[in-house]
Design a protein around this motif. Structure first.
Motif, PDB file in Angstrom:
ATOM      1  N   TYR A   1     -13.611  28.667   4.386  1.00  0.00           N
ATOM      2  CA  TYR A   1     -12.562  29.549   4.907  1.00  0.00           C
ATOM      3  C   TYR A   1     -12.966  31.022   4.987  1.00  0.00           C
ATOM      4  N   VAL A   2     -14.250  31.278   4.832  1.00  0.00           N
ATOM      5  CA  VAL A   2     -14.726  32.654   4.880  1.00  0.00           C
ATOM      6  C   VAL A   2     -14.876  33.122   6.323  1.00  0.00           C
ATOM      7  N   LYS A   3     -14.565  34.351   6.566  1.00  0.00           N
ATOM      8  CA  LYS A   3     -14.830  34.998   7.853  1.00  0.00           C
ATOM      9  C   LYS A   3     -15.949  35.995   7.615  1.00  0.00           C
ATOM     10  N   LYS A   4     -17.122  35.727   8.155  1.00  0.00           N
ATOM     11  CA  LYS A   4     -18.271  36.592   7.912  1.00  0.00           C
ATOM     12  C   LYS A   4     -18.033  37.982   8.494  1.00  0.00           C
ATOM     13  N   PRO A   5     -18.691  38.993   7.914  1.00  0.00           N
ATOM     14  CA  PRO A   5     -18.616  40.337   8.512  1.00  0.00           C
ATOM     15  C   PRO A   5     -19.083  40.266   9.958  1.00  0.00           C
ATOM     16  N   ASN A   6     -18.416  40.986  10.837  1.00  0.00           N
ATOM     17  CA  ASN A   6     -18.816  40.965  12.244  1.00  0.00           C
ATOM     18  C   ASN A   6     -18.533  42.317  12.882  1.00  0.00           C
TER      19      ASN A   6
ATOM     20  N   TYR B   1       0.830  -1.201   0.000  1.00  0.00           N
ATOM     21  CA  TYR B   1       0.000   0.000   0.000  1.00  0.00           C
ATOM     22  C   TYR B   1       0.867   1.254   0.000  1.00  0.00           C
ATOM     23  N   LYS B   2       1.912   1.236   0.796  1.00  0.00           N
ATOM     24  CA  LYS B   2       2.799   2.404   0.870  1.00  0.00           C
ATOM     25  C   LYS B   2       3.430   2.686  -0.488  1.00  0.00           C
ATOM     26  N   GLN B   3       3.966   1.629  -1.120  1.00  0.00           N
ATOM     27  CA  GLN B   3       4.688   1.828  -2.376  1.00  0.00           C
ATOM     28  C   GLN B   3       3.773   2.212  -3.535  1.00  0.00           C
ATOM     29  N   TYR B   4       2.607   1.573  -3.600  1.00  0.00           N
ATOM     30  CA  TYR B   4       1.774   1.728  -4.798  1.00  0.00           C
ATOM     31  C   TYR B   4       0.566   2.645  -4.612  1.00  0.00           C
ATOM     32  N   VAL B   5       0.350   3.113  -3.384  1.00  0.00           N
ATOM     33  CA  VAL B   5      -0.749   4.053  -3.157  1.00  0.00           C
ATOM     34  C   VAL B   5      -0.245   5.307  -2.452  1.00  0.00           C
ATOM     35  N   ALA B   6       0.212   5.144  -1.217  1.00  0.00           N
ATOM     36  CA  ALA B   6       0.582   6.315  -0.411  1.00  0.00           C
ATOM     37  C   ALA B   6       1.693   7.137  -1.061  1.00  0.00           C
ATOM     38  N   ASP B   7       2.752   6.462  -1.506  1.00  0.00           N
ATOM     39  CA  ASP B   7       3.888   7.196  -2.078  1.00  0.00           C
ATOM     40  C   ASP B   7       3.584   7.787  -3.441  1.00  0.00           C
ATOM     41  N   LYS B   8       2.609   7.233  -4.127  1.00  0.00           N
ATOM     42  CA  LYS B   8       2.291   7.727  -5.475  1.00  0.00           C
ATOM     43  C   LYS B   8       1.212   8.812  -5.466  1.00  0.00           C
ATOM     44  N   ALA B   9       0.583   9.020  -4.322  1.00  0.00           N
ATOM     45  CA  ALA B   9      -0.484  10.029  -4.232  1.00  0.00           C
ATOM     46  C   ALA B   9       0.150  11.397  -3.996  1.00  0.00           C
ATOM     47  N   THR B  10       0.354  12.129  -5.052  1.00  0.00           N
ATOM     48  CA  THR B  10       0.987  13.448  -4.940  1.00  0.00           C
ATOM     49  C   THR B  10      -0.039  14.545  -5.195  1.00  0.00           C
ATOM     50  N   VAL B  11       0.244  15.702  -4.623  1.00  0.00           N
ATOM     51  CA  VAL B  11      -0.651  16.853  -4.766  1.00  0.00           C
ATOM     52  C   VAL B  11       0.176  18.034  -5.276  1.00  0.00           C
ATOM     53  N   SER B  12      -0.261  18.638  -6.376  1.00  0.00           N
ATOM     54  CA  SER B  12       0.485  19.764  -6.955  1.00  0.00           C
ATOM     55  C   SER B  12       0.043  21.082  -6.332  1.00  0.00           C
ATOM     56  N   GLU B  13       0.875  22.097  -6.510  1.00  0.00           N
ATOM     57  CA  GLU B  13       0.530  23.426  -6.006  1.00  0.00           C
ATOM     58  C   GLU B  13      -0.726  23.945  -6.695  1.00  0.00           C
ATOM     59  N   GLU B  14      -0.869  23.604  -7.988  1.00  0.00           N
ATOM     60  CA  GLU B  14      -2.069  24.034  -8.716  1.00  0.00           C
ATOM     61  C   GLU B  14      -3.327  23.412  -8.112  1.00  0.00           C
ATOM     62  N   ASP B  15      -3.212  22.137  -7.728  1.00  0.00           N
ATOM     63  CA  ASP B  15      -4.348  21.458  -7.095  1.00  0.00           C
ATOM     64  C   ASP B  15      -4.724  22.137  -5.779  1.00  0.00           C
ATOM     65  N   ILE B  16      -3.701  22.501  -5.005  1.00  0.00           N
ATOM     66  CA  ILE B  16      -3.934  23.135  -3.702  1.00  0.00           C
ATOM     67  C   ILE B  16      -4.637  24.475  -3.891  1.00  0.00           C
TER      68      ILE B  16
ATOM     69  N   ASP C   1      -1.989  30.056   3.252  1.00  0.00           N
ATOM     70  CA  ASP C   1      -0.916  29.511   4.099  1.00  0.00           C
ATOM     71  C   ASP C   1      -1.475  28.945   5.399  1.00  0.00           C
ATOM     72  N   ASN C   2      -2.499  29.581   5.947  1.00  0.00           N
ATOM     73  CA  ASN C   2      -3.064  29.114   7.209  1.00  0.00           C
ATOM     74  C   ASN C   2      -3.826  27.800   7.073  1.00  0.00           C
ATOM     75  N   VAL C   3      -4.356  27.540   5.899  1.00  0.00           N
ATOM     76  CA  VAL C   3      -5.168  26.325   5.720  1.00  0.00           C
ATOM     77  C   VAL C   3      -4.494  25.317   4.789  1.00  0.00           C
ATOM     78  N   ARG C   4      -3.266  25.592   4.409  1.00  0.00           N
ATOM     79  CA  ARG C   4      -2.566  24.722   3.455  1.00  0.00           C
ATOM     80  C   ARG C   4      -2.506  23.265   3.946  1.00  0.00           C
ATOM     81  N   ASN C   5      -2.109  23.071   5.205  1.00  0.00           N
ATOM     82  CA  ASN C   5      -1.957  21.696   5.709  1.00  0.00           C
ATOM     83  C   ASN C   5      -3.265  20.918   5.632  1.00  0.00           C
ATOM     84  N   GLU C   6      -4.366  21.579   5.962  1.00  0.00           N
ATOM     85  CA  GLU C   6      -5.673  20.920   5.887  1.00  0.00           C
ATOM     86  C   GLU C   6      -5.996  20.525   4.456  1.00  0.00           C
ATOM     87  N   ILE C   7      -5.756  21.431   3.521  1.00  0.00           N
ATOM     88  CA  ILE C   7      -6.053  21.158   2.113  1.00  0.00           C
ATOM     89  C   ILE C   7      -5.183  20.023   1.591  1.00  0.00           C
ATOM     90  N   VAL C   8      -3.885  20.087   1.899  1.00  0.00           N
ATOM     91  CA  VAL C   8      -2.965  19.043   1.442  1.00  0.00           C
ATOM     92  C   VAL C   8      -3.394  17.686   1.993  1.00  0.00           C
TER      93      VAL C   8
END
Length: 679
Positions: free
Chosen positions: A417-422, A390-405, A527-534
């Motif tokens: 990720y919206v902050k409503k007016p307050n 699984y690691k070799q053929y799934v986990a290691d091959k699952a890449t995410v590009s900057e464009e995807d992010i 930048d604040n939500v990058r880790n979640e998206i990735v």
């Protein structure tokens, strides 16, 4: 990454493996029907049922497995088998990671079997040995306090106590006297009995009393102790039974004696075995070298790392400082802390030497091929291989590009990720409009916040936090008021630093406010939500890869899963019983499942008719889904169907429920009317 791999493997790939194994050696001829087949293998009904039966009760769903759950297990089972074949074909089982996983788990499995054969099977205590152990340790493990069983009377006055006592001395039955005089209702319910009172302990319903305690345990059986005052009430006690022994009898503790004897004997035999093996393999621990180990030096310096900590005539038992440093580096931080002092290091090395010498001896005696652990060892190899595959053929091959992010961020930012007016405001809440108008006039003339705060404290009904509330969000609620659309509209139409006009809020207060801070609509930065998206994109990529891989390998091995062969058609009466049982357990989803099975499998115009009515009832009374309820009750009224005969006795009830659900009939009013009619 490790956590993701582990969880996905367990959930998606090894959902059955953790619970059971399959026999891999010679088997009796299995003539049960085939549930799945592929090039080179099959799963029979017998094999599948063996796996299902071995799933611990804790993991089983209440009410048993549904057909759908069994079908999923079957599919997972088959997928697991062909994935393993694919992994073997690619040589994944020979990778270092798969081998390490296997050896770590195989060592435990082999040692457990070795220990069982060489030590546990040797312990067969005789009755004489157990009795001797009991006699030698009864003061250590089996001491007890003397106990007594009592009859008890509690009175409010000494006069009542004396009258009761005299009646008992005169021959009256204690229990009858207790019923007449005792004020303790709890003890009355127990016919005056207090059992198992320990010497020096707490006396139920009385408390602790050294005086009464001493009287009880010097009295003879059937003695009645004259009235004694404790905690403002008076107490009479009769001793009806007494056990003055201070040691629990052997028959009461026989099982515990066996367990303790075996445990001590195991430790004794284990120590003897280790001493024998240490001599056999000439294992020597260099204590001084162990205590002097510097992990950093041992890891980086060839000379320091080459220092032998454990020597032996068997090369597999030799252990160097570098190996020690490498092993310690892989341990959790908390465990590492225990290996910083000399004692911690020496304990670790001693334990390792003892385990390793037993493992080497077990291997030399052929335990790796022991028939009783053959399946467990195979599972260890299988799991390690599948994890690495699984690691070799799934986990290691699952890449995410900057464009995807970036694309995902743009897609989700309005929703996630919206902050409503307050805004934050200073609220002036008054009892009436006249006061509010006056305070607004004064507020506009105020020179600073102190003057505004003074107005709030003098004239306003809400003084907490000097009237400051917020943040208030667009479309949200007003703190202390709740949902108030007019109030919200004014908050977001009044400029920052300005006062609103006076108005009445939803709670009936006359208010105005000053906007002290306004924050327009904004978004969390990428930048604040990058880790979640990735993380989310990576998981999705892994799922997609894994599903694609499953499709490819199904086709490659020509996997066919006969899910329909798991279908079992229960009689309608059995399904109705299961549904009723589920309802008593408040498992309404499960009840509907069984009613659906009746509708699907027993559509004879009568059973399905009743099942649909019951589904409507569940939806209306327990699941609060009136739409579904109406749908069911309306369907009931379409019976009888063409070609079937239906006893339509449920039609009136269905019509009544439809009227109630649509507001045409008030159920409570109907019940009241019926009640009045009966009266």
């Amino acid at each position: 990454m490790i956590r993701i791999i582990r969880s996905l493997i367990i959930i998606s790939l090894l959902s059955i493996l953790v619970f059971a194994g399959c026999e891999l050696g010679e088997k009796e001829k299995d003539t049960s029907q085939i549930l799945a087949e592929w090039d080179g293998g099959t799963i029979t009904e017998k094999q599948f049922n063996e796996r299902i039966d071995l799933i611990p009760e804790f993991y089983r769903p209440r009410g048993g497995f549904t057909i759908e759950q069994k079908q999923k297990y079957l599919d997972d089972y088959a997928i697991e088998e062909i994935f393993y074949l694919e992994a073997l074909e690619k040589g994944v089982d020979k990778s270092k990671a798969a081998q390490d996983f296997y050896h770590q788990n195989a060592e435990r499995i082999i040692l457990d079997m070795y220990y069982k054969d060489t030590i546990k099977k040797e312990i067969k205590p005789t009755e004489e040995e157990l009795m001797a152990f009991y006699e030698a340790h009864k003061d250590d493990y089996y001491k007890k306090s003397p106990t007594a069983n009592l009859l008890y009377i509690e009175t409010e006055t000494m006069e009542d106590a004396n009258m009761a006592y005299q009646k008992i001395l005169g021959g009256a039955d204690f229990v009858e006297v207790m019923k007449e005089y005792s004020i303790n209702e709890n003890i009355k319910k127990k016919d005056g009995k207090i059992n198992n009172v320990r010497k020096g302990g707490y006396i139920p319903n009385v408390g602790r009393s050294d005086e009464l305690d001493s009287l009880i345990f010097v009295a003879e059986v059937n003695d009645v102790i004259e009235p004694i005052k404790i905690n403002e009430t008076f107490h009479i006690v009769k001793v009806i039974d007494k056990d003055m022994s201070t040691v629990r009898p052997y028959d009461d503790v026989e099982e515990d004696v066996k367990n303790r004897y075996k445990s001590e004997k195991e430790q004794e035999l284990r120590q003897q075995l280790i001493e024998k093996l240490m001599k056999k393999y000439n294992v020597i621990i260099d204590s001084a070298a162990v205590e002097a180990v510097d992990y950093a030096q041992a890891d980086t310096s060839a000379a320091a790392g080459a220092v032998v900590l454990i020597s032996s005539n068997n090369p597999d038992l030799v252990y160097t400082a570098k190996e020690f440093a490498e092993e310690v580096s892989l341990l959790p931080d908390q465990r590492k802390q225990t290996l910083q002092d000399e004692k911690g290091k020496l304990d670790f090395i001693t334990s390792k030497a003892q385990n390793d010498v037993q493992y080497i001896d077990a291997i030399k005696k052929g335990y790796e091929n022991h028939p009783e652990i053959k399946n467990e060892l195979h599972r260890a190899k299988m799991i390690g291989t599948l994890r690495e595959y699984y690691k070799q053929y799934v986990a290691d091959k699952a890449t995410v590009s900057e464009e995807d992010i970036e694309a995902q961020y743009e897609q989700d930012k309005e929703k996630r990720y919206v902050k409503k007016p307050n805004a934050r405001i200073k609220q002036f809440a008054c009892e009436n409009k006249v006061t509010a108008d006056f305070v607004l006039f004064k507020a506009k003339e105020a020179a600073n916040d102190d003057e505004l705060n003074a107005l709030i404290q003098e004239y306003c009904t809400k003084k907490d936090n000097d009237g400051v509330i917020g943040p208030i969000y667009e479309g949200g609620i007003i703190p202390g008021v709740g949902k108030d659309d007019t109030y919200l509209e004014k908050v977001f139409s009044t400029p920052e630093g300005e006062f609103s006009d006076v108005f009445e809020d939803a709670k009936g207060n006359w208010v105005f406010f000053k906007v002290i801070e306004y924050n327009p609509k904004s978004y969390q930065s990428l930048d604040n939500v990058r880790n979640e998206i990735v993380s989310n994109l990576t998981k999705k990529a892994q799922r997609d890869l894994f599903n694609n891989l499953k499709t490819e390998i199904r086709q490659k091995y020509n996997l066919i899963v006969y899910k329909d062969r798991l279908e079992e058609k229960l009689p309608a009466d059995s399904l109705f019983s299961l549904a009723e049982e589920a309802m008593t357990q408040k498992n309404y989803a499960r009840a509907n499942y069984y009613y659906d099975k009746i509708i699907e499998q027993h559509a004879n115009g009568q059973n399905d008719y009743k099942a649909k009515f019951m589904k409507g009832f569940i939806y209306s009374e327990y699941l609060n889904n009136n739409t579904k309820a109406l749908e069911m009750f309306e369907e009931v009224l379409t019976y009888p169907k063409e070609g079937t005969v239906t006893d339509t006795t449920l039609h009136p009830s269905a019509r009544y429920m439809i009227k109630a659900l649509t507001g045409e009939e008030d159920i409570l009013e109907k019940i009241n009317q019926q009640s009045e009619t009966k009266e």
